[in-house]
Scaffold this active site. Structure first.
Site, PDB file in Angstrom:
ATOM      1  N   GLU A 168       0.842  -1.202   0.000  1.00 33.79           N
ATOM      2  CA  GLU A 168       0.000   0.000   0.000  1.00 33.79           C
ATOM      3  C   GLU A 168       0.879   1.255   0.000  1.00 33.79           C
ATOM      4  O   GLU A 168       0.624   2.218  -0.718  1.00 33.79           O
ATOM      5  CB  GLU A 168      -0.927  -0.020   1.219  1.00 33.79           C
ATOM      6  CG  GLU A 168      -1.762   1.234   1.413  1.00 33.79           C
ATOM      7  CD  GLU A 168      -1.548   1.853   2.781  1.00 33.79           C
ATOM      8  OE1 GLU A 168      -1.016   2.997   2.828  1.00 33.79           O
ATOM      9  OE2 GLU A 168      -1.899   1.234   3.803  1.00 33.79           O
ATOM     10  N   GLU A 243      10.236   1.491   2.229  1.00 26.91           N
ATOM     11  CA  GLU A 243       8.901   1.444   2.819  1.00 26.91           C
ATOM     12  C   GLU A 243       8.727   0.226   3.721  1.00 26.91           C
ATOM     13  O   GLU A 243       7.975   0.266   4.677  1.00 26.91           O
ATOM     14  CB  GLU A 243       7.830   1.444   1.724  1.00 26.91           C
ATOM     15  CG  GLU A 243       7.832   2.693   0.858  1.00 26.91           C
ATOM     16  CD  GLU A 243       7.545   3.971   1.639  1.00 26.91           C
ATOM     17  OE1 GLU A 243       6.713   3.944   2.564  1.00 26.91           O
ATOM     18  OE2 GLU A 243       8.170   5.006   1.320  1.00 26.91           O
TER      19      GLU A 243
HETATM   20 ZN   LIG Z   1       1.191   2.683   6.946  1.00 22.84          ZN
END
Ligand SMILES: [Zn+2]
Length: 1083
Positions: A168, A243
């Site tokens: 995401e 990330e």
């Molecule tokens: Zn997050």
């Protein structure tokens, strides 16, 4: 203007702030209390936009909010009065809502599956199927200008490596058409979005955007579609590292550490007891299916994730065949399909829909018991810090909507208000401090129910369990009070018709509601239609009585349901350091296993990643992100119709706006004559007004009366500095809403609450204190940045000091001392509460604000007049002198956590700086570039941002879930240099300006417009000033940025620092920089 500042201040509603606190309310009100959102276990992408509402700046009403926010999933929206709040429906239904031409759809590759008119939201909804891939599209047309798009994939994880969550984050880091580092951030900077975010649920991932500007809207849609289908991250290992997770080694001689945005975000989540409880409960309720693992990622498991698995997950699930797509608003429905077809036609059908199916959990035949540890600080009475929570899985398959609606009512009856019997029984038992567990949760495939207490003594665990069961048994046997049922029906109905989604776009709230069934291959239209099931329920209650409806539900789904999991959470002062030691050990082993060459290579890779992160995108890449031009921007600020009049000698502001027959009103009282030592009592005073009862009415009766006659009443303090004035603005605001026909009841009840409530119930007051204490402790762990901000403010200005007294560390300390005082010296407290009332209640210094249509406003005047005549008319004693500030030392508030919140602030007005609109553009740019890149991307924190309170002049830097401490302060201190060396082409500057205007012009529903106008009036902000600031924003130049460099250096030179941090990190920092922080223990 000050739209931005006001926007910021009013967005600090419990609703907005909680957006990124996982322990808290769902975002969208829905007719089934919790459908649509599984807040506790959902992970949001953090945008600076949401962070800039920092909860504490003008937060105080949080602590005075009528409902406890300690419920895991939420303050119930039915009775909540979010300040942002409310709305008119998407105006009137139009007979000619633009329709999709069937032949156009056909030509673009879609077939129409079904078409319905949804009266509840006055919309035409058409469900399409993309013929080639099977992608499903819901196209909702109405007159709402706040257009919404969302694409949702079913993404069930098989383990707790956090793949869906990391993905995401990663897909928004560059794509085929938009090959820059973070298009998401570019959109945050330079679009007029009214919503921009992404969420990971336990079984789905959702990418929504919203805007009122059609061109802007389609720009956002295109960037999001390209991101999900063609992200760069699946070829770019460095994005995965950034990330997700990676080993960091700056120098072969140093220790290896873990870094990664999600890794750190989840470390923060795993530091919060309520989150640990929620996760443990979910995993124990669903041991056999996908809900038994954590889609967000367990920090201990995240490092097992490989890049190959990550890529494969995207290939499998981010496919049109596995997508559900939502469009909503007043744009052209043909255009929607045209945009989609360009993407969808590039794919063929896949097997993803089969592979992503969620298998239901089978029901247990025996209850289960689980004991888990959670981290606490040392010291204090550990015996009294246990938690216990009972959880049920209600059914082995999804329930029908009628049953869900009934369960929603049951949930509200049991727990919805302080007067609700189960909630009341638990809090009045004295067995614990605050409620945990969120009641009914129906956002997943199968619904659950959970309820428990925290702050429980080890010996009382059994008693809590027995109390929950016996209360439910009693309610099942005796039924609910008639008035309680009536109040809950009125409250829920009011909320449905008002359809107040606060700052949340209405179309998004509907989308989440629809998706909560659609995602499981059920009918996407049904969840939007509440009238029929509501009428059926009301008729059933009228015919058979409420007992016939609710008792069988309690028995079937709870009492006789063996699928029960009892979770006991034990405090463990060693846990935090143990976890850290384990992590260190693992990393040492990793290092030991590496050769010198390996280490050199790792150091090189670390440096390479940093270099990449710190290298700005080339201008040609930046230009790929579509943006508006300054010509698309209105030159004038949004006007709110305001008439200032006079009733019984009191100023009355009236805002003539269409509100669908709802009246919104605020009565404001001046707090400035209050004695200094009474300030910390104010939040509890506010709560007492709503929850203590009068001579004739018990608090339960009063609460029911408010529920039966109004849409809710709340009371809270509001404090802010005023530009150019020495004294702060400090008020108590009483907010209420009702249907226009109930205006008289609304003002009678406000009068009753203000004048007749008696401060005599010592036991209840004691509960308020322990609940508030529990809430403050929760906030300290979950939003330490807000606590740090409040603390810095309190060192820099009086308004900040007042706020801190009513919601910061000082308030927590006050509550700790007060707990004892309630037992020993109740009379004194009771008379202090009376004294607060006396000093506030006066027609002098009172102000009334009203929002509604002209007819409603005119009809209401006589009730206001009567209300005002009943107020005492004495002038308040002279203005009290609050010349207090906290000492301006640098402090570290130490708490048991694995992540830090680091702040630094100074008052820019003290340096002679005069406000110019460019400051809004500049501070937004600093947040979105310098701090985002250095604190988040390369620093590994979940967030880093700055905030300029243009009323006080305080400029603050803050970080959120930060692995660093001193390093982050160094980044803040280098901001001046960043500005001095800044180079910026016209495109970038324009984007920065447009993004700022987007904040200033934030979409507001009518009641929020009326409320903003009230705040501007209180703070003395004129229309001329708003116009001037807007012009200054629009004409901001690079020169302004450079000149601001010297101004901002004041934060480096004269600022104060406050960190909420882990003991180890503070110790290390104090060693490195000779006792930089004064240490304060808080938990
Ligand atoms: Zn997050």
């Amino acid at each position: 203007m000050d739209g931005a500042a006001l926007h910021r201040s009013i967005s600090c509603s419990p609703l907005a702030c909680n957006r990124f606190l996982f322990s808290s309310p769902k975002l969208a009100p829905s007719f089934l209390p919790k459908s649509s959102v599984v807040a506790a276990r959902r992970h949001h992408r953090l945008s600076n936009g949401s962070l800039s509402c920092r909860g504490l700046r003008r937060f105080s009403r949080l602590s005075a909010a009528p409902q406890s926010s300690s419920l895991r999933f939420g303050s119930r929206h039915f009775s909540s009065l979010s300040t942002r709040a409310v709305a008119s429906p998407p105006t009137q239904p139009s007979p000619e809502i633009a329709g999709v031409q069937d032949e156009v759809a056909e030509k673009l590759g879609f077939e129409k599956v079904s078409e319905q008119f949804i009266g509840e939201c006055k919309s035409k909804a058409v469900l399409f199927k993309h013929k080639k891939t099977g992608a499903e599209v819901m196209s909702v047309s109405n007159e709402d200008e706040n257009k919404v798009f969302g694409i949702v994939f079913r993404t069930p994880p098989k383990d707790s490596t956090g793949i869906p969550h990391i993905l995401e984050h990663s897909v928004l880091c560059g794509s085929r058409k938009y090959p820059l580092k973070e298009p998401f951030v570019e959109l945050l900077k330079g679009s007029l979005h009214t919503f921009l975010n992404a969420f990971t649920y336990p079984d789905r991932t959702c990418y929504p955007v919203a805007s009122t500007n059609t061109k802007d809207f389609y720009n956002l849609v295109d960037v999001y579609l390209d991101a999900v289908f063609f992200p760069k991250c699946i070829e770019d290992f460095q994005t995965f590292q950034q990330e997700g997770w990676h080993y960091e080694l700056n120098n072969p001689s140093e220790d290896i550490t873990y870094k990664g945005v999600v890794f750190n975000e989840m470390k923060g989540v795993y530091s919060q007891p309520d989150n640990i409880l929620g996760r443990t409960a979910q995993q124990a309720l669903f041991p056999d299916n996908t809900y038994g693992v954590d889609s967000g990622g367990d920090p201990n498991v995240i490092p097992n994730l490989t890049f190959e698995e990550f890529k494969e997950f995207h290939r499998k699930y981010y496919h049109p065949s596995n997508a559900r797509i939502w469009f909503y608003g007043d744009d052209d429905p043909n255009e929607r399909l045209r945009i989609l077809s360009e993407y969808l036609n590039l794919f063929n059908e896949s097997t993803a829909p089969e592979e992503s199916k969620i298998a239901p959990q089978k029901l247990f035949s025996e209850p289960v018991r689980i004991v888990e540890k959670y981290p606490v600080g040392e010291g204090g009475d550990l015996k009294k810090r246990h938690m216990v929570c009972l959880n049920w899985l209600l059914s082995d398959k999804p329930l029908d909507l009628q049953t869900e609606l009934e369960l929603g009512f049951l949930d509200y009856l049991l727990l919805g208000t302080p007067a609700s019997p189960l909630r009341k029984a638990l809090l009045e038992s004295g067995l614990g401090d605050a409620i945990v567990g969120g009641g009914i949760e129906d956002g997943l495939l199968q619904p659950q129910f959970s309820i428990g207490l925290k702050g429980v003594s080890e010996d009382d665990i059994q008693k809590v369990e027995e109390l929950i069961m016996s209360t439910l048994e009693k309610l099942s046997a005796e039924g609910f009070d008639k008035y309680a049922v009536e109040a809950s029906i009125n409250t829920i109905e009011f909320s449905l018709r008002e359809n107040n989604t606060g700052s949340f776009p209405r179309g998004l709230s509907l989308m989440l509601r629809s998706i909560s069934k659609w995602i499981y291959d059920m009918d996407p239209f049904e969840p939007l239609k509440y009238e029929k099931p509501l009428m059926a329920l009301k008729a059933k209650i009228a015919e058979e009585g409420s007992k016939a409806v609710f008792s069988p539900l309690i028995e079937k789904f709870i009492l006789n349901n063996p699928h029960r999991v009892t979770i006991e959470m034990q405090p463990d002062p060693e846990k935090a350091s143990c976890d850290e030691a384990t992590e260190k050990e693992i990393l040492e082993k990793v290092k030991a296993s590496m050769t010198d060459e390996d280490l050199a290579e790792l150091a090189r890779a670390t440096e390479e990643l940093k270099l990449k992160q710190e290298t700005p995108d080339p201008p040609e890449a930046l230009r790929t992100v579509p943006s508006l031009s300054l010509h698309d921007i209105p030159k004038e600020p949004i006007q709110v119709p305001t008439e200032v009049g006079d009733i019984s000698g009191v100023k009355v502001l009236q805002h003539d706006l269409f509100t669908n027959d709802v009246l919104y009103s605020e009565v404001v009282f001046d707090m400035s004559s209050l004695k200094q030592e009474l300030l910390p009592l104010v939040p509890l005073f506010c709560q007492s007004l709503l929850e203590m009862g009068t001579k004739d009415l018990t608090f339960v009766q009063l609460n029911q009366l408010i529920g039966r006659k109004t849409g809710g009443i709340s009371v809270y303090p509001f404090t802010s500095s005023m530009r150019g004035k020495e004294n702060p603005c400090s008020q108590i605001i009483v907010r209420g809403k009702s249907m226009a026909g109930n205006a008289e009841d609304l003002f009678n009840l406000m009068n009753c609450v203000l004048q007749e409530v008696q401060f005599t119930d010592q036991q209840r007051f004691k509960q308020f204190v322990s609940q508030s204490k529990a809430r403050m402790e929760n906030r300290l762990r979950g939003s330490g940045h807000g606590i740090a901000a409040a603390r810095m403010d309190a060192k820099l200005n009086v308004a900040g000091w007042i706020s801190e007294q009513m919601g910061g560390i000082s308030y927590l300390e006050f509550l700790q001392a007060l707990e004892e005082k309630v037992d020993n010296n109740w009379n004194e407290i009771s008379s202090s509460l009376e004294e607060i009332r006396k000093s506030l209640l006066s027609r002098k210094g009172c102000l009334v604000n009203m929002t509604g249509d002209g007819k409603t406003l005119a009809n209401t005047e006589k009730f206001i007049s009567k209300f005002l005549d009943l107020l005492p008319s004495h002038s308040p004693v002279e203005t009290a002198i609050w010349n207090a500030l906290l000492p301006s030392n640098s402090e570290a508030i130490v708490i048991p956590t694995q992540v830090n919140y680091v702040g630094r602030a100074a008052n820019l007005y003290d340096t002679g700086y005069q406000l110019d609109g460019s400051a809004y553009v500049i501070s937004k740019h600093i947040s979105n570039t310098w701090l985002w890149d250095r604190v988040r991307v390369s620093g590994g924190a979940y967030g880093g941002f700055c905030d300029f309170d243009t009323h006080s002049g305080v400029f603050s830097f803050l970080s959120y879930r930060d692995p660093n401490l001193l390093k982050t302060l160094d980044v803040y201190n280098a901001t001046g240099d960043f500005l001095r060396e800044l180079e910026m082409d016209d495109d970038t500057l324009t984007k920065a300006i447009i993004g700022t205007i987007g904040d200033v012009d934030a979409y507001q529903l009518p009641d929020a417009k009326g409320y903003s106008s009230l705040l501007r009036y209180l703070l003395g902000i004129t229309e001329e000033e708003r116009q001037r600031r807007r012009e200054e924003i629009l004409s901001t130049s690079l020169k302004d940025f450079k000149e601001f460099a010297d101004v901002i250096d004041a934060v480096k030179g004269k600022g104060v620092s406050v960190a909420v941090a882990s003991p180890d990190d503070v110790e290390a920092a104090n060693k490195e920089r000779s006792n930089f922080f004064e240490v304060k223990k808080a938990l």
